[in-house]
Design a protein around this motif. Structure first.
Motif, PDB file in Angstrom:
ATOM      1  N   UNK A 136       2.581  -2.975  -2.745  1.00  0.00           N
ATOM      2  CA  UNK A 136       1.425  -3.776  -2.455  1.00  0.00           C
ATOM      3  C   UNK A 136       1.618  -4.986  -3.021  1.00  0.00           C
ATOM      4  N   UNK A 137       1.863  -6.143  -2.399  1.00  0.00           N
ATOM      5  CA  UNK A 137       2.405  -7.337  -3.357  1.00  0.00           C
ATOM      6  C   UNK A 137       1.021  -8.230  -3.418  1.00  0.00           C
ATOM      7  N   UNK A 138       0.406  -8.246  -4.384  1.00  0.00           N
ATOM      8  CA  UNK A 138      -0.879  -8.844  -4.787  1.00  0.00           C
ATOM      9  C   UNK A 138      -1.942  -8.502  -3.731  1.00  0.00           C
ATOM     10  N   UNK A 139      -2.270  -7.375  -3.598  1.00  0.00           N
ATOM     11  CA  UNK A 139      -3.253  -7.022  -2.399  1.00  0.00           C
ATOM     12  C   UNK A 139      -4.732  -7.362  -2.551  1.00  0.00           C
ATOM     13  N   UNK A 140      -4.827  -7.901  -3.499  1.00  0.00           N
ATOM     14  CA  UNK A 140      -6.356  -8.170  -3.747  1.00  0.00           C
ATOM     15  C   UNK A 140      -6.409  -9.683  -4.326  1.00  0.00           C
ATOM     16  N   UNK A 141      -5.397 -10.436  -4.150  1.00  0.00           N
ATOM     17  CA  UNK A 141      -5.469 -11.727  -4.761  1.00  0.00           C
ATOM     18  C   UNK A 141      -6.533 -12.604  -4.081  1.00  0.00           C
ATOM     19  N   UNK A 142      -6.639 -12.267  -2.318  1.00  0.00           N
ATOM     20  CA  UNK A 142      -7.171 -13.344  -1.632  1.00  0.00           C
ATOM     21  C   UNK A 142      -8.691 -12.726  -1.709  1.00  0.00           C
ATOM     22  N   UNK A 143      -9.057 -11.831  -2.487  1.00  0.00           N
ATOM     23  CA  UNK A 143     -10.280 -11.052  -2.211  1.00  0.00           C
ATOM     24  C   UNK A 143     -11.078 -11.439  -3.476  1.00  0.00           C
ATOM     25  N   UNK A 144     -12.696 -11.339  -3.149  1.00  0.00           N
ATOM     26  CA  UNK A 144     -13.573 -11.691  -4.245  1.00  0.00           C
ATOM     27  C   UNK A 144     -13.457 -10.524  -5.164  1.00  0.00           C
ATOM     28  N   UNK A 145     -14.013 -10.510  -6.344  1.00  0.00           N
ATOM     29  CA  UNK A 145     -13.997  -9.430  -7.298  1.00  0.00           C
ATOM     30  C   UNK A 145     -14.584  -8.376  -6.995  1.00  0.00           C
ATOM     31  N   UNK A 146     -15.620  -8.211  -6.373  1.00  0.00           N
ATOM     32  CA  UNK A 146     -16.070  -6.868  -6.083  1.00  0.00           C
ATOM     33  C   UNK A 146     -15.318  -6.156  -5.081  1.00  0.00           C
ATOM     34  N   UNK A 147     -14.954  -6.963  -4.214  1.00  0.00           N
ATOM     35  CA  UNK A 147     -14.013  -6.350  -3.140  1.00  0.00           C
ATOM     36  C   UNK A 147     -12.756  -5.851  -3.864  1.00  0.00           C
ATOM     37  N   UNK A 148     -12.106  -6.803  -4.641  1.00  0.00           N
ATOM     38  CA  UNK A 148     -11.001  -6.263  -5.323  1.00  0.00           C
ATOM     39  C   UNK A 148     -11.253  -5.007  -6.077  1.00  0.00           C
TER      40      UNK A 148
END
Ligand SMILES: Nc1ncnc2c1ncn2[C@@H]1O[C@H](COP(=O)(O)OP(=O)(O)OP(=O)(O)O)[C@@H](O)[C@H]1O
Ligand SMILES: [Mg+2]
Length: 335
Positions: free
Chosen positions: A187-199
């Motif tokens: 998983x290459x930065x799977x949460x970088x584009x998401x806001x903190x709670x979704x992350x």
């Protein structure tokens, strides 16, 4: 017989071994982009690759998954479940991507095709790799959507990506990546584009899936807070090379490399309220520009003249813990 048709399981828990991995331009007109990356990963374990932009994290992952662009080539050795990957043909790779290695990209929207329904996109690998009938694949797609916690999964199969939020699209991308039960999820930065709670939700989901499916996970992140939350092991990269690797406990609690220390001090997770965060001076240099010096020496506050004329090699600094820094003499390590 195609190399992709048999999987030779090796004993113990070892799934992935990477040794002396390099990435370079096919025509070799410019310097290499990644050099000397070595690590191994056992089944059901999570490795976080941490480093600033341009440090070679994505190229390392893409090399392992056979996803380098046509202008680039990988060298060294990558072995997954006993099979050497770097010698495979593109035809062999088609049997491995999705089936043995699932890949989740940074931007959930770009991973999905906007003109196909979510159901069409998840059923495609199932029909292709698992030879499922249309009906079985649809049923399995609903199960997968449920597994990645999409509410009312069966009813969402006919929706298009634009009807899903960013976090939901990333869940769908994860569902697609695990559809054919790979052993390794990258998983290459799977949460970088998401806001903190979704992350945080996605990180929880990855941890659960790893437990439930016995997946080994390689996850790229800029953020030590994320690595602390999810990783068993951490690898720190800079300038296309490995600076330090070890258990998450050692890297976070006993970091040995000045770059790791700098990144940790710059991490918002370690910040003190009201105090500005530490900043590592300068910016990341082009990878492997000067092969004789430590790539971090131009920004390192501990660098000496020796660091400018010697490239440090990775040395053991504890059990399963290694770092590449000239300062790591026996006395310093013992302290
Ligand atoms: N296809 C390519 N052709 C040539 N150079 C490339 C290619 N892909 C990446 N690079 C270069 O290789 C270096 C490492 O890139 P890589 O994408 O691995 O960095 P990264 O650590 O993933 O950074 P980021 O955090 O910004 O995603 C960079 O200098 C980049 O410009
Ligand atoms: Mg990247």
């Amino acid at each position: 017989m195609s190399a992709a048709m048999t999987v030779v399981e090796t004993g113990g828990g070892r799934l992935l071994s990477v040794s002396g991995l390099s990435v370079f331009h096919r025509d070799r007109t410019v310097d290499g982009l990644v050099e000397g990356v070595s690590f191994s990963l056992d089944r059901s374990r999570t490795l976080a690759i941490v480093g600033e932009s341009g440090s070679g994290k994505s190229l390392t992952c893409k090399a392992i998954a056979g996803l380098l662009g046509s202008n680039l080539q990988a060298g060294g050795d990558v072995t997954l479940a006993g099979r050497k990957l770097l010698d495979l043909t593109e035809r062999d790779w088609r049997g491995i991507r999705g089936r043995e290695i699932g890949f989740v990209f940074q931007n959930p929207f770009s991973a999905l095709n906007p003109v196909l329904t979510i159901g069409q996109q998840i059923t495609e690998p199932l029909r292709l790799h698992a030879n499922m009938s249309r009906r079985d694949a649809r049923q399995e797609a609903a199960r997968l959507l449920d597994l990645v916690r999409i509410p009312q999964a069966a009813r969402r199969l006919d929706d298009y990506p634009h009807q899903f939020s960013g976090g939901m699209c990333q869940r769908v991308a994860i569902a697609m990546a695990i559809a054919c039960k790979p052993k390794l999820l990258i998983a290459d930065e799977p949460t970088t584009a998401l806001d903190v709670t979704v992350q945080a939700d996605i990180l929880d989901l990855l941890t659960d899936l790893r437990r439930e499916l016995g997946l080994a996970v390689v996850m790229v992140t800029h953020d030590f807070g994320v690595a602390a939350q999810i990783a068993d092991e951490i690898m720190v990269m800079y300038g296309g090379t490995l600076m330090e690797r070890g258990s998450a406990r050692d890297i976070l609690g006993r970091p040995q490399h000045p770059y790791t220390l700098g990144l940790l001090r710059a991490s918002p997770a370690n910040g003190v309220k009201g105090r500005p965060l530490h900043v590592i001076p300068g910016s990341a240099t082009h990878p492997l520009q000067d092969r004789r010096s430590c790539p971090f020496s131009t920004r390192c506050d501990k660098a000496t003249a020796a660091c400018k004329i010697n490239r440090p090699v990775l040395q053991t600094v504890g059990r399963g813990h290694a770092a590449a820094c000239l300062r790591l003499t026996a006395t310093e390590m013992a302290a």
